[in-house]
Write a protein that holds these residues in place. Sequence first.
Motif, PDB file in Angstrom:
ATOM      1  N   GLU A  29       0.698  -1.475  -0.357  1.00 33.39           N
ATOM      2  CA  GLU A  29      -0.279   0.064  -0.178  1.00 33.39           C
ATOM      3  C   GLU A  29       0.714   1.387  -0.847  1.00 33.39           C
ATOM      4  O   GLU A  29      -0.121   2.251  -0.930  1.00 33.39           O
ATOM      5  N   ASN A  30       1.716   0.888   0.842  1.00 31.02           N
ATOM      6  CA  ASN A  30       2.550   2.345   1.126  1.00 31.02           C
ATOM      7  C   ASN A  30       3.619   2.781  -0.477  1.00 31.02           C
ATOM      8  O   ASN A  30       4.406   3.530  -0.496  1.00 31.02           O
ATOM      9  N   GLN A  31       4.200   1.729  -0.639  1.00 32.15           N
ATOM     10  CA  GLN A  31       4.808   1.460  -2.173  1.00 32.15           C
ATOM     11  C   GLN A  31       4.909   1.664  -3.686  1.00 32.15           C
ATOM     12  O   GLN A  31       4.466   2.217  -4.899  1.00 32.15           O
ATOM     13  N   ALA A  32       3.148   1.002  -3.634  1.00 31.11           N
ATOM     14  CA  ALA A  32       2.069   0.991  -4.753  1.00 31.11           C
ATOM     15  C   ALA A  32       2.270   2.171  -5.978  1.00 31.11           C
ATOM     16  O   ALA A  32       2.775   1.993  -7.051  1.00 31.11           O
ATOM     17  N   ASP A  33       1.302   3.390  -5.490  1.00 29.72           N
ATOM     18  CA  ASP A  33       1.666   4.833  -6.036  1.00 29.72           C
ATOM     19  C   ASP A  33       3.371   4.906  -6.640  1.00 29.72           C
ATOM     20  O   ASP A  33       3.673   5.307  -7.549  1.00 29.72           O
ATOM     21  N   VAL A  34       4.234   4.997  -5.019  1.00 29.68           N
ATOM     22  CA  VAL A  34       5.158   5.512  -5.791  1.00 29.68           C
ATOM     23  C   VAL A  34       6.339   4.715  -6.491  1.00 29.68           C
ATOM     24  O   VAL A  34       7.119   5.475  -7.792  1.00 29.68           O
ATOM     25  N   ARG A  35       6.255   3.265  -6.429  1.00 32.17           N
ATOM     26  CA  ARG A  35       6.821   2.694  -7.585  1.00 32.17           C
ATOM     27  C   ARG A  35       6.540   3.079  -9.386  1.00 32.17           C
ATOM     28  O   ARG A  35       6.953   2.738  -9.914  1.00 32.17           O
ATOM     29  N   ILE A  36       4.904   3.216  -9.280  1.00 31.24           N
ATOM     30  CA  ILE A  36       4.715   3.176 -10.908  1.00 31.24           C
ATOM     31  C   ILE A  36       5.291   4.962 -10.648  1.00 31.24           C
ATOM     32  O   ILE A  36       5.306   4.664 -12.376  1.00 31.24           O
ATOM     33  N   ALA A  37       4.985   5.792 -10.072  1.00 32.91           N
ATOM     34  CA  ALA A  37       5.145   7.005 -10.679  1.00 32.91           C
ATOM     35  C   ALA A  37       7.027   7.038 -10.937  1.00 32.91           C
ATOM     36  O   ALA A  37       7.398   7.635 -12.212  1.00 32.91           O
ATOM     37  N   GLN A  38       7.876   6.063 -10.434  1.00 36.98           N
ATOM     38  CA  GLN A  38       9.239   5.586 -10.355  1.00 36.98           C
ATOM     39  C   GLN A  38       8.947   5.099 -11.621  1.00 36.98           C
ATOM     40  O   GLN A  38       9.748   5.741 -12.880  1.00 36.98           O
ATOM     41  N   TYR A  39       8.192   4.561 -12.347  1.00 30.27           N
ATOM     42  CA  TYR A  39       8.766   3.540 -13.800  1.00 30.27           C
ATOM     43  C   TYR A  39       7.704   4.739 -14.279  1.00 30.27           C
ATOM     44  O   TYR A  39       8.416   5.100 -16.071  1.00 30.27           O
ATOM     45  N   GLU A  40       6.379   5.629 -14.724  1.00 28.63           N
ATOM     46  CA  GLU A  40       6.653   6.217 -15.462  1.00 28.63           C
ATOM     47  C   GLU A  40       6.997   7.705 -16.073  1.00 28.63           C
ATOM     48  O   GLU A  40       6.875   8.371 -16.907  1.00 28.63           O
ATOM     49  N   THR A  41       7.715   8.443 -14.545  1.00 29.86           N
ATOM     50  CA  THR A  41       9.344   8.824 -15.033  1.00 29.86           C
ATOM     51  C   THR A  41       9.875   8.735 -15.767  1.00 29.86           C
ATOM     52  O   THR A  41      11.159   9.866 -15.308  1.00 29.86           O
ATOM     53  N   GLY A  42      10.117   7.449 -15.530  1.00 28.28           N
ATOM     54  CA  GLY A  42      12.244   7.141 -15.915  1.00 28.28           C
ATOM     55  C   GLY A  42      12.615   6.629 -15.008  1.00 28.28           C
ATOM     56  O   GLY A  42      14.251   6.443 -15.454  1.00 28.28           O
ATOM     57  N   LYS A  43      13.055   6.757 -13.598  1.00 27.46           N
ATOM     58  CA  LYS A  43      13.406   6.516 -12.425  1.00 27.46           C
ATOM     59  C   LYS A  43      13.891   5.596 -12.480  1.00 27.46           C
ATOM     60  O   LYS A  43      15.537   5.607 -11.813  1.00 27.46           O
ATOM     61  N   ARG A  44      13.406   4.986 -13.023  1.00 26.92           N
ATOM     62  CA  ARG A  44      13.540   3.271 -12.700  1.00 26.92           C
ATOM     63  C   ARG A  44      12.900   2.404 -14.303  1.00 26.92           C
ATOM     64  O   ARG A  44      11.785   2.609 -14.134  1.00 26.92           O
ATOM     65  N   ASN A  45      13.229   1.751 -14.072  1.00 22.86           N
ATOM     66  CA  ASN A  45      13.057   0.249 -14.384  1.00 22.86           C
ATOM     67  C   ASN A  45      11.968  -0.641 -14.203  1.00 22.86           C
ATOM     68  O   ASN A  45      13.283  -1.141 -13.576  1.00 22.86           O
ATOM     69  N   PRO A  46      10.526  -1.139 -14.546  1.00 28.17           N
ATOM     70  CA  PRO A  46      10.561  -2.601 -14.001  1.00 28.17           C
ATOM     71  C   PRO A  46      11.414  -3.518 -14.334  1.00 28.17           C
ATOM     72  O   PRO A  46      12.118  -3.768 -15.831  1.00 28.17           O
ATOM     73  N   LYS A  47      11.719  -4.913 -13.855  1.00 29.20           N
ATOM     74  CA  LYS A  47      12.273  -5.628 -13.719  1.00 29.20           C
ATOM     75  C   LYS A  47      11.403  -6.448 -14.687  1.00 29.20           C
ATOM     76  O   LYS A  47      10.116  -6.374 -14.393  1.00 29.20           O
ATOM     77  N   GLU A  48      11.840  -7.548 -14.997  1.00 24.16           N
ATOM     78  CA  GLU A  48      11.247  -8.499 -15.935  1.00 24.16           C
ATOM     79  C   GLU A  48       9.668  -8.870 -15.474  1.00 24.16           C
ATOM     80  O   GLU A  48       8.606  -8.712 -15.913  1.00 24.16           O
ATOM     81  N   ALA A  49      10.166  -9.200 -14.869  1.00 21.48           N
ATOM     82  CA  ALA A  49       8.703  -9.928 -13.738  1.00 21.48           C
ATOM     83  C   ALA A  49       7.813  -8.712 -13.389  1.00 21.48           C
ATOM     84  O   ALA A  49       6.437  -9.193 -13.517  1.00 21.48           O
TER      85      ALA A  49
END
Length: 165
Positions: A29-49
């Motif tokens: 719950e605490n990380q869900a929106d933060v992680r997706i925001a990081q993916y969408e802004t390009g700060k992180r790329n999702p691992k294959e899984a």
Amino acid sequence: MAIGERIHFFRNLRGMTQKYLGKCIGFSENQADVRIAQYETGKRNPKEAYLNALAETLDVAPEALNVPDIDTYVGLMHTFFTLEDVYGLKIGEIEGELCLRLDRSSKSYLSMFELFYSWNRIAEKLRREEITQDEYDEWRYHYPKLETERFRNEVLAFRKNESNN
């Protein structure tokens, strides 16, 4: 278009919030929106899984998320140049219009022809209004899954018809 932009595009298309999408793929719950925001802004790329989980949740093929960098016209041109080098795609002119074509002497011509033929067949159905834009988009966003299923169904129907004759 970067992977983050594709995630954002499909998330909005599906009417999902960042938190909802993140929770669906297994983030807390605490990380869900933060992680997706990081993916969408390009700060992180999702691992294959996570990429596969995102694709499943967004109901698209993983390849629909992970596309070449075409964010700029220059990046797009270099994508075309790579397609020319690797697959024999050529630029030309037909009746005063610029067009892309397949080079028949290329090693990949037959494979590329089959792919383009499938795309054109579905696009033609859209132009003739035999399918809707949503059905066309579903085909594109799930490619090649739906194409493979359609082909398999056509073969099975053909075989059934042959055995009845």
